[in-house]
Design an enzyme around this catalytic site. Structure first.
Site, PDB file in Angstrom:
ATOM      1  N   CYS A 146     -41.020 -17.551  26.921  1.00 40.36           N
ATOM      2  CA  CYS A 146     -39.588 -17.892  27.452  1.00 40.36           C
ATOM      3  C   CYS A 146     -39.464 -19.328  26.816  1.00 40.36           C
ATOM      4  O   CYS A 146     -40.503 -20.106  26.821  1.00 40.36           O
ATOM      5  CB  CYS A 146     -39.641 -17.761  29.141  1.00 40.36           C
ATOM      6  SG  CYS A 146     -37.923 -18.681  29.595  1.00 40.36           S
ATOM      7  N   CYS A 199     -33.731 -17.404  22.818  1.00 37.45           N
ATOM      8  CA  CYS A 199     -34.247 -16.951  24.178  1.00 37.45           C
ATOM      9  C   CYS A 199     -34.631 -15.580  24.103  1.00 37.45           C
ATOM     10  O   CYS A 199     -34.050 -14.692  23.566  1.00 37.45           O
ATOM     11  CB  CYS A 199     -32.625 -17.129  24.921  1.00 37.45           C
ATOM     12  SG  CYS A 199     -32.594 -15.944  26.430  1.00 37.45           S
TER      13      CYS A 199
END
Ligand code: DGL
Length: 253
Positions: free
Chosen positions: A181, A74
């Site tokens: 992302c 992440c």
């Protein structure tokens, strides 16, 4: 010396499973424990402090599984928590950042669009990266795309319309797009169709190669022939559990 313990992988939700897919492909003998913090997703609209607290809690769950290394799959959680985790833990902690450098090198004088969460784009880590490499770049916060992936949508009319809206202003000038992302890696085909001929970058493969290196250096490689994979979520919502199974099939498929 071999170490057959699993590697812990975490994300706010289903995005990190795109990273896990690459890790499973490149390191098929290693075992993994994945934890998605779907109960708190999306991270990217929270403060750095909140993201740090959520990340720490998920990492604590991974440590209870006796993992030998941690992958923060992440970009947002890496920006908010990786440095603190490295200070506190004695095992390797790997993270992700938007693949700005290779994209800018490839694009030359062409424009690079960086799609990421608002938190990633705002936090110090990306600001520094951007100062170093970010010429001819536009930062495009896309929290809506995280929500769509969390809802299980990866190539629906809604996803396509959202990508179109995010990129239409730059059409014709774009040379590269960075998927900053891990949720957006599931949207790679839809992004590519929206901007044909534009090169799309993400950090998953680079992370996998870095992980190989870290395991070798720390003598943590497994002796197993085949790795296994466990999937967990912090959510108790039956719909999220069903989606977790769907994404797990895509990881293994
Ligand atoms: N998958 C995440 C990332 O790479 C975070 C998405 C979110 O929860 O906002 O940044």
């Amino acid at each position: 010396m071999a170490d057959n313990r699993p590697i812990g992988v975490m994300d706010s939700g289903f995005g990190g499973m795109s990273t896990l897919k690459t890790l499973r492909e490149i390191l098929p003998r290693e075992s993994f424990v994945f934890w998605g913090d779907n109960a708190h997703a999306p991270y990217g609209v929270h403060t750095a402090r909140e993201i740090q607290d959520y990340t720490m809690e998920v990492v604590r769950r991974l440590l209870e599984k006796d993992v030998k290394a941690i992958v923060i799959a992440c970009n947002t959680a890496t920006s908010a928590a990786a440095a603190t985790l490295r200070e506190q833990l004695s095992l390797p902690v790997l993270g992700l950042e938007p693949a700005l450098k290779p994209a800018v090198e490839y694009a030359g004088d062409g424009l690079v669009a960086v799609l990421a969460t608002p938190a990633t784009l705002k936090l110090e880590k990306y600001q520094q990266l951007s100062l170093k490499y970010g010429r001819n770049t536009v930062n495009v916060p896309c929290p809506e795309l995280v929500e769509l992936v969390e809802a299980g949508q990866t190539d629906t009319p809604q996803v396509r319309a959202c990508i179109e809206e995010k990129l239409s202003a730059y059409r014709g000038r774009l040379k590269a797009v960075v998927l900053g992302c891990t949720h957006f890696v599931w949207l790679r085909d839809a992004v590519q169709r929206a901007v044909p001929g534009v090169r799309v970058f993400d950090g998953n493969q680079g992370l996998a190669l870095h992980l190989i290196d870290v395991l070798q250096t720390n003598r943590l490689e497994t002796a197993a022939e085949y790795g296994t994979c466990e999937y967990h979520t912090t959510s108790q919502d039956p719909e999220i559990l069903r989606r977790l199974e769907d994404f797990a099939r895509r990881v293994e498929g």
